[in-house]
Design an enzyme around this catalytic site. Structure first.
Site, PDB file in Angstrom:
ATOM      1  N   ASP A 225      66.694   3.548  33.552  1.00 28.92           N
ATOM      2  CA  ASP A 225      67.893   4.364  32.837  1.00 28.92           C
ATOM      3  C   ASP A 225      67.167   5.077  31.817  1.00 28.92           C
ATOM      4  OD1 ASP A 225      67.751   2.780  29.690  1.00 28.92           O
ATOM      5  OD2 ASP A 225      67.666   1.059  31.886  1.00 28.92           O
ATOM      6  N   ASP A 227      67.568   4.484  28.250  1.00 24.39           N
ATOM      7  CA  ASP A 227      67.720   3.543  27.260  1.00 24.39           C
ATOM      8  C   ASP A 227      69.610   4.482  26.795  1.00 24.39           C
ATOM      9  OD1 ASP A 227      66.822   1.995  25.144  1.00 24.39           O
ATOM     10  OD2 ASP A 227      67.231   3.204  24.284  1.00 24.39           O
TER      11      ASP A 227
END
Length: 279
Positions: A225, A227
């Site tokens: 991802d 973040d």
């Protein structure tokens, strides 16, 4: 798989089993599925039980010890992992070099979800963990900052990962306490002020303790991802698990490629690096 209740490392060695390479599996990697003649080893350490039983088996003629960091079923959150017991158990059975696999968030646009990263530095922002075996009575100051991740293992990981996936050679991993994800303000600090590249919750004190035990350490990190610094893309546990599952087979291929190429003599070098740590 046979369960062996090893009351001591000597009992395991009496069976002709002495693994030199250890693998620590991260989120989604609870059973390597790459080891032959595998036995499940139940151990107790001076620091309690490890995250789970060790799975010890053969790969390309060598014994390898596997340990799921969070335990099978993901029963330990990052701040509750028995890091000391894990490191002690691996060293006790004979491991001298460790490859860890972890899910991380990205703090850079070009380190995209699905990419592998083989970091070379880290920043510790954890707060309440047991960081060292050196609690006295001797005073010790281990130096791992120049090369916290073993460079030879790093090179092997980068070369192998490049065969199967996009990989980034180097990067700074900021380790936070968890279990919550960062706020947007914190994420900006890790990225813009500390100039870190990836973020996770499990590197520290794992790397400290592995190195204090005189073992080499390398990390294959999977970006799951961005973040929370990227607008409209909040990180979730579900997204982490989905990406980890998607790339799991590729991570195993990297392990199969790298493990047979790690020389036994490498562990001796890392052990010598700790020789002058204590006053």
């Amino acid at each position: 798989m046979k369960l062996v209740k090893a009351t001591s490392p000597d009992e395991l060695r009496s069976m002709g089993i002495t693994p030199r390479i250890g693998v620590i599996g991260g989120s989604g990697l609870y059973d390597p599925g790459i080891l032959g003649d595998a036995v499940e080893v139940q151990m107790h350490t001076p620091y309690g039980f490890p995250s789970d039983n060790l799975i010890v088996g053969r790969l390309a003629g060598s014994w390898v010890a596997f340990l799921p960091r969070h335990g099978r079923g993901h029963k330990y959150p990052p701040h509750k992992i028995p890091y000391k017991a894990n490191a002690w158990a691996l060293r006790a059975v004979g491991v001298s070099s460790v490859i860890a696999v972890s899910a991380v968030g990205s703090l850079r646009q070009d380190y995209a979800p699905g990419d592998f990263v083989v970091p070379d530095q880290f920043v510790d922002m954890t707060k309440a963990r047991e960081y060292t075996f050196f609690d006295g009575p001797r005073v010790c100051h281990p130096q791992i900052g120049v090369e916290p991740f073993n460079e030879e293992i790093r090179r092997l990981l980068v070369e192998a990962a490049a065969k199967y996936n996009k990989v980034h050679d180097g990067g700074c991993y900021v380790c936070i306490e968890g279990p919550r994800f960062s706020t947007k303000a914190e994420s900006r600090i890790w990225r813009d002020v500390y100039a870190c590249d990836i973020i996770g919750m499990t590197l520290v004190p794992e790397i400290n303790l592995i190195r204090e035990m005189g073992m080499c350490y390398g990390l294959l990190a999977l970006v799951t991802d961005y973040d929370i610094w990227v607008p409209h893309q909040p990180v979730t546990a579900d997204a982490v698990e989905r990406m980890s599952a998607e790339k799991l087979d590729l991570a195993k291929k990297v392990l199969v490629d790298v493990i047979p190429r790690i020389p036994d003599s490498l562990g001796e070098k890392c052990s010598r690096e700790m020789a002058n740590a204590c006053i």
